[in-house]
Motif scaffolding. Structure first.
Motif, mmCIF file in Angstrom:
data_model
loop_
_atom_site.group_PDB
_atom_site.id
_atom_site.type_symbol
_atom_site.label_atom_id
_atom_site.label_comp_id
_atom_site.label_asym_id
_atom_site.label_seq_id
_atom_site.Cartn_x
_atom_site.Cartn_y
_atom_site.Cartn_z
ATOM 1 N N ALA A 109 0.868 -1.174 0.000
ATOM 2 C CA ALA A 109 0.000 0.000 0.000
ATOM 3 C C ALA A 109 0.908 1.228 0.000
ATOM 4 C CB ALA A 109 -0.897 -0.012 1.241
ATOM 5 N N PRO A 110 0.436 2.372 -0.502
ATOM 6 C CA PRO A 110 1.322 3.541 -0.632
ATOM 7 C C PRO A 110 2.073 3.930 0.641
ATOM 8 C CG PRO A 110 -0.719 3.919 -1.815
ATOM 9 C CD PRO A 110 -0.885 2.618 -1.062
ATOM 10 N N ARG A 111 1.416 3.962 1.774
ATOM 11 C CA ARG A 111 2.098 4.359 3.016
ATOM 12 C C ARG A 111 3.171 3.336 3.402
ATOM 13 N NH1 ARG A 111 0.399 7.643 8.050
ATOM 14 N NH2 ARG A 111 1.403 6.549 9.780
ATOM 15 N N ASP A 112 2.832 2.050 3.334
ATOM 16 C CA ASP A 112 3.806 1.006 3.628
ATOM 17 C C ASP A 112 4.995 1.072 2.662
ATOM 18 O OD1 ASP A 112 2.199 0.092 5.694
ATOM 19 O OD2 ASP A 112 1.488 -1.683 4.608
ATOM 20 N N ARG A 113 4.726 1.315 1.395
ATOM 21 C CA ARG A 113 5.791 1.415 0.395
ATOM 22 C C ARG A 113 6.761 2.534 0.766
ATOM 23 N NH1 ARG A 113 2.903 1.178 -3.842
ATOM 24 N NH2 ARG A 113 2.445 3.390 -4.027
ATOM 25 N N LEU A 114 6.241 3.664 1.228
ATOM 26 C CA LEU A 114 7.094 4.778 1.650
ATOM 27 C C LEU A 114 7.923 4.409 2.885
ATOM 28 C CD1 LEU A 114 4.620 7.749 1.156
ATOM 29 C CD2 LEU A 114 6.829 7.451 -0.027
ATOM 30 N N LEU A 115 7.328 3.703 3.836
ATOM 31 C CA LEU A 115 8.059 3.302 5.036
ATOM 32 C C LEU A 115 9.200 2.342 4.688
ATOM 33 C CD1 LEU A 115 5.059 2.831 7.517
ATOM 34 C CD2 LEU A 115 6.707 4.730 7.447
ATOM 35 N N VAL A 116 8.911 1.370 3.827
ATOM 36 C CA VAL A 116 9.947 0.423 3.402
ATOM 37 C C VAL A 116 11.045 1.163 2.642
ATOM 38 C CG1 VAL A 116 10.429 -1.574 1.911
ATOM 39 C CG2 VAL A 116 8.422 -1.599 3.413
ATOM 40 N N ALA A 117 10.653 2.070 1.754
ATOM 41 C CA ALA A 117 11.640 2.847 0.985
ATOM 42 C C ALA A 117 12.520 3.672 1.915
ATOM 43 C CB ALA A 117 10.937 3.747 -0.032
ATOM 44 N N ALA A 118 11.933 4.265 2.936
ATOM 45 C CA ALA A 118 12.712 5.084 3.871
ATOM 46 C C ALA A 118 13.778 4.239 4.565
ATOM 47 C CB ALA A 118 11.792 5.741 4.905
ATOM 48 N N VAL A 119 13.407 3.043 5.027
ATOM 49 C CA VAL A 119 14.382 2.168 5.678
ATOM 50 C C VAL A 119 15.462 1.747 4.688
ATOM 51 C CG1 VAL A 119 14.724 -0.092 6.771
ATOM 52 C CG2 VAL A 119 12.809 1.365 7.468
ATOM 53 N N ASP A 120 15.052 1.396 3.482
ATOM 54 C CA ASP A 120 16.030 0.995 2.460
ATOM 55 C C ASP A 120 17.018 2.123 2.184
ATOM 56 O OD1 ASP A 120 14.679 -1.421 2.315
ATOM 57 O OD2 ASP A 120 13.827 -1.052 0.319
#
Length: 186
Positions: A109-120
């Motif tokens: 989902a868009p919010r989860d995708r942003l959270l994963v991207a931030a950690v990456d």
């Protein structure tokens, strides 16, 4: 291989026993039973650790998503052993857990995708990119924006401590390969 053995209950000083009371006392996990051997550092670190874990600005599911992704990128079998179970308990699916650990692909989902991207991005470059930051700033509170790199950074720190000290897994099997990754949904 353990470089510093966790302090067994019979080996602990009175000060160490008192410090461990808040984290299960005689049953304290190996992380705490190891770090408590530096009481002053333990005393300073534990409130920060517990705040991130128990009073996070993120809902529990998102907090665990951030922790699991960080632990996986850092190769922290110890943290994965604990947080894969916590992640499942707070609503992350087996498929999501497998994706966070690199064992499946996930259409987030868009919010989860942003959270994963931030950690990456934090893992790769120690900074959240402008594009990811812009997306996050539209969805997160100021507290969450501040906490996100601190939460990920804390688990990077823990991964380094755990791996460098050779803190054994709390499970019966003390090998990193003993961590059971969720099977991807087919």
């Amino acid at each position: 291989m353990s470089r510093i053995q966790p302090a067994e209950p019979s080996q602990r000083t009175e000060e160490q026993r008192q410090l461990l009371e808040v984290v299960l006392g005689d049953e304290a996990p190996n992380l705490f039973s190891t770090v408590v051997q530096h009481p002053a550092l333990f005393r300073a670190w534990l409130p920060f650790c517990l705040h991130l874990l128990m009073s996070s600005a993120f809902p529990a599911r998102e907090r665990e998503l951030l922790i699991i992704r960080t632990a996986s990128l850092c190769g922290s079998a110890y943290e994965l052993e604990h947080h894969l179970a916590l992640g499942a308990d707070v609503g992350l699916t087996d498929y999501e857990l497998a994706a966070l650990t690199g064992h499946a692909n996930q259409s987030w989902a868009p919010r989860d995708r942003l959270l994963v991207a931030a950690v990456d991005e934090l893992h790769a470059d120690h900074v959240i990119s402008d594009a990811t930051w812009h997306g996050l700033s539209e969805q997160l509170t100021t507290e969450q924006l501040i906490e996100l790199p601190m939460l990920a950074g804390h688990y990077v720190l823990l991964a380094g401590v755990l791996r460098s000290l050779g803190v054994p897994l709390d499970s019966e099997q003390a090998e990193p390969s003993a961590v059971r990754y969720p099977d991807a949904v087919k």
